[in-house]
Design an enzyme around this catalytic site. Sequence first.
Site, PDB file in Angstrom:
ATOM      1  N   GLU A  22      51.334  43.978  48.853  1.00  0.00           N
ATOM      2  CA  GLU A  22      51.204  45.405  48.608  1.00  0.00           C
ATOM      3  C   GLU A  22      50.086  46.017  49.445  1.00  0.00           C
ATOM      4  O   GLU A  22      49.079  45.380  49.736  1.00  0.00           O
ATOM      5  CB  GLU A  22      50.957  45.632  47.109  1.00  0.00           C
ATOM      6  CG  GLU A  22      52.170  45.165  46.311  1.00  0.00           C
ATOM      7  CD  GLU A  22      52.060  45.352  44.804  1.00  0.00           C
ATOM      8  OE1 GLU A  22      53.051  45.778  44.212  1.00  0.00           O
ATOM      9  OE2 GLU A  22      51.002  45.077  44.226  1.00  0.00           O
ATOM     10  N   CYS A  46      44.161  50.367  51.526  1.00  0.00           N
ATOM     11  CA  CYS A  46      43.757  49.062  51.004  1.00  0.00           C
ATOM     12  C   CYS A  46      44.811  48.044  51.428  1.00  0.00           C
ATOM     13  O   CYS A  46      45.981  48.186  51.066  1.00  0.00           O
ATOM     14  CB  CYS A  46      43.655  49.182  49.492  1.00  0.00           C
ATOM     15  SG  CYS A  46      43.292  47.639  48.673  1.00  0.00           S
ATOM     16  N   CYS A 104      46.572  34.307  46.046  1.00  0.00           N
ATOM     17  CA  CYS A 104      45.182  33.938  46.323  1.00  0.00           C
ATOM     18  C   CYS A 104      44.910  32.594  45.672  1.00  0.00           C
ATOM     19  O   CYS A 104      45.393  32.323  44.572  1.00  0.00           O
ATOM     20  CB  CYS A 104      44.228  34.997  45.754  1.00  0.00           C
ATOM     21  SG  CYS A 104      42.497  34.696  46.179  1.00  0.00           S
ATOM     22  N   CYS A 136      40.203  34.134  40.224  1.00  0.00           N
ATOM     23  CA  CYS A 136      39.184  34.810  39.424  1.00  0.00           C
ATOM     24  C   CYS A 136      39.808  35.190  38.075  1.00  0.00           C
ATOM     25  O   CYS A 136      40.984  35.537  37.999  1.00  0.00           O
ATOM     26  CB  CYS A 136      38.651  36.050  40.140  1.00  0.00           C
ATOM     27  SG  CYS A 136      37.855  35.619  41.707  1.00  0.00           S
ATOM     28  N   CYS A 145      41.783  38.762  37.551  1.00  0.00           N
ATOM     29  CA  CYS A 145      42.532  39.315  38.687  1.00  0.00           C
ATOM     30  C   CYS A 145      44.007  38.927  38.627  1.00  0.00           C
ATOM     31  O   CYS A 145      44.339  37.742  38.525  1.00  0.00           O
ATOM     32  CB  CYS A 145      41.911  38.821  39.993  1.00  0.00           C
ATOM     33  SG  CYS A 145      42.859  39.308  41.446  1.00  0.00           S
ATOM     34  N   CYS A 186      42.735  48.289  41.856  1.00  0.00           N
ATOM     35  CA  CYS A 186      42.152  46.996  42.206  1.00  0.00           C
ATOM     36  C   CYS A 186      42.547  45.933  41.211  1.00  0.00           C
ATOM     37  O   CYS A 186      42.425  46.125  40.009  1.00  0.00           O
ATOM     38  CB  CYS A 186      40.634  47.041  42.075  1.00  0.00           C
ATOM     39  SG  CYS A 186      39.850  48.006  43.258  1.00  0.00           S
TER      40      CYS A 186
END
Length: 369
Positions: free
Chosen positions: A91, A104, A111, A115, A118, A345
């Site tokens: 995205e 962004c 990933c 975390c 997230c 975010c």
Amino acid sequence: MATNLLDLDSEGMEKLFASLGEKPFRARQVLKWIHRRGAADFPAMTDLAKDMRAKLSESAAIVPPVVVGDGTAPDGTRKWLLKVDGANAVEAVFIPEDGRGTLCVSSQAGCTLDCAFCATGKQGFSRNLSAAEIIGQLWLANRALGCHQDGTSAVAGRPRAISNVVFMGMGEPMLNLDAVIPAARLMIDDNGYGLSRRRVTVSTSGVVPGMDRLAEECPVALAVSLHAPDDALRDRLVPINRKYPIRQLIAACNRYLERAPRDFITFEYVMLDGVNDSDAQAKALLGIAAQVRCKFNLIPFNPFRDSGFERSGADRIRRFAQVLQRAGLTVTTRKTRGDGIDAACGQLAGEVTDRTRRSKTVPIAEIRA
Ligand code: SAH
Ligand code: SF4
């Protein structure tokens, strides 16, 4: 296979043109056609000789990701879902604000770092994006927003819609620098997007060797996802801290600033209710702030399904900011954007086929303990 010209920064393009027996200025011309004017094919490049256009058509192509989703929130935030292969889509998000527009971009499909708070981390990791897939996000967004300078879609004299780029989408950019660096170079290249070094920001969860390499090879602005004032909590929220604890992270920030004089580090700090948002924790952050030229960006937590966290209340965030501000620090609190299209975010999830088969995720109870 044809070379994808979106993969090449100016050095790569000059090498390609040298191998075709062409002069370096031809490489610059083609870069301008692609990135400034948004050319998608070679016949459009009218100031190149016909036989050269033919030669290029045979050996090269301009191949961006494929737009498979495009949604705009009531506040103007626009999110694209971009298919990068049969199994993965990432995205990119455009955030218009007074006087500027920020894109962004994602750097990986998924990933590896996991975390606790997230959505990208939760879905696992598939693969690194190529330079073409990263710069292709900017190329496509420019097209979609009608701001390539090709004389047909650009409005003369209108400020560029995308004035800033942040690597804050999916993925950890410091774990994919082979592609992130050429993409960032194109962003700041005068023959590319011509953005100033300070308007391109790479955000990292604290991968220290990557920070050192970026400082050396392309010292754009740096944001560091701090999220906790001490190692005990940071170990649980940002697991990479177990490898590169806060002391090493601060040292890396200071080495980075040596390469980027007059800059500062932006510490990002996600506000998690009852986890990292007390006055005592704000005061503890002052000890870190005393060691490095920095400012703080507080990010109200953006919820997603089964995250196990809640966003700190608005008053709590204000109080937290005040503690930092009273000590003389610059603090901004991020506005929550893109509600309704999951474009904020940490909400970006795209479609990723997890190839890591992560066997164990840390239970939330352990994180909050
Ligand atoms: N991997 C990089 C860049 C992508 S994440 C990094 O971690 O810095 C961009 C920012 O969004 C980081 O500061 C990240 O910690 C933050 N973030 C992740 N999940 C979030 C969530 N659910 N709510 C708010 N911010 C989040
Ligand atoms: Fe990866 Fe950044 Fe999400 Fe952590 S916050 S899992 S490093 S994308």
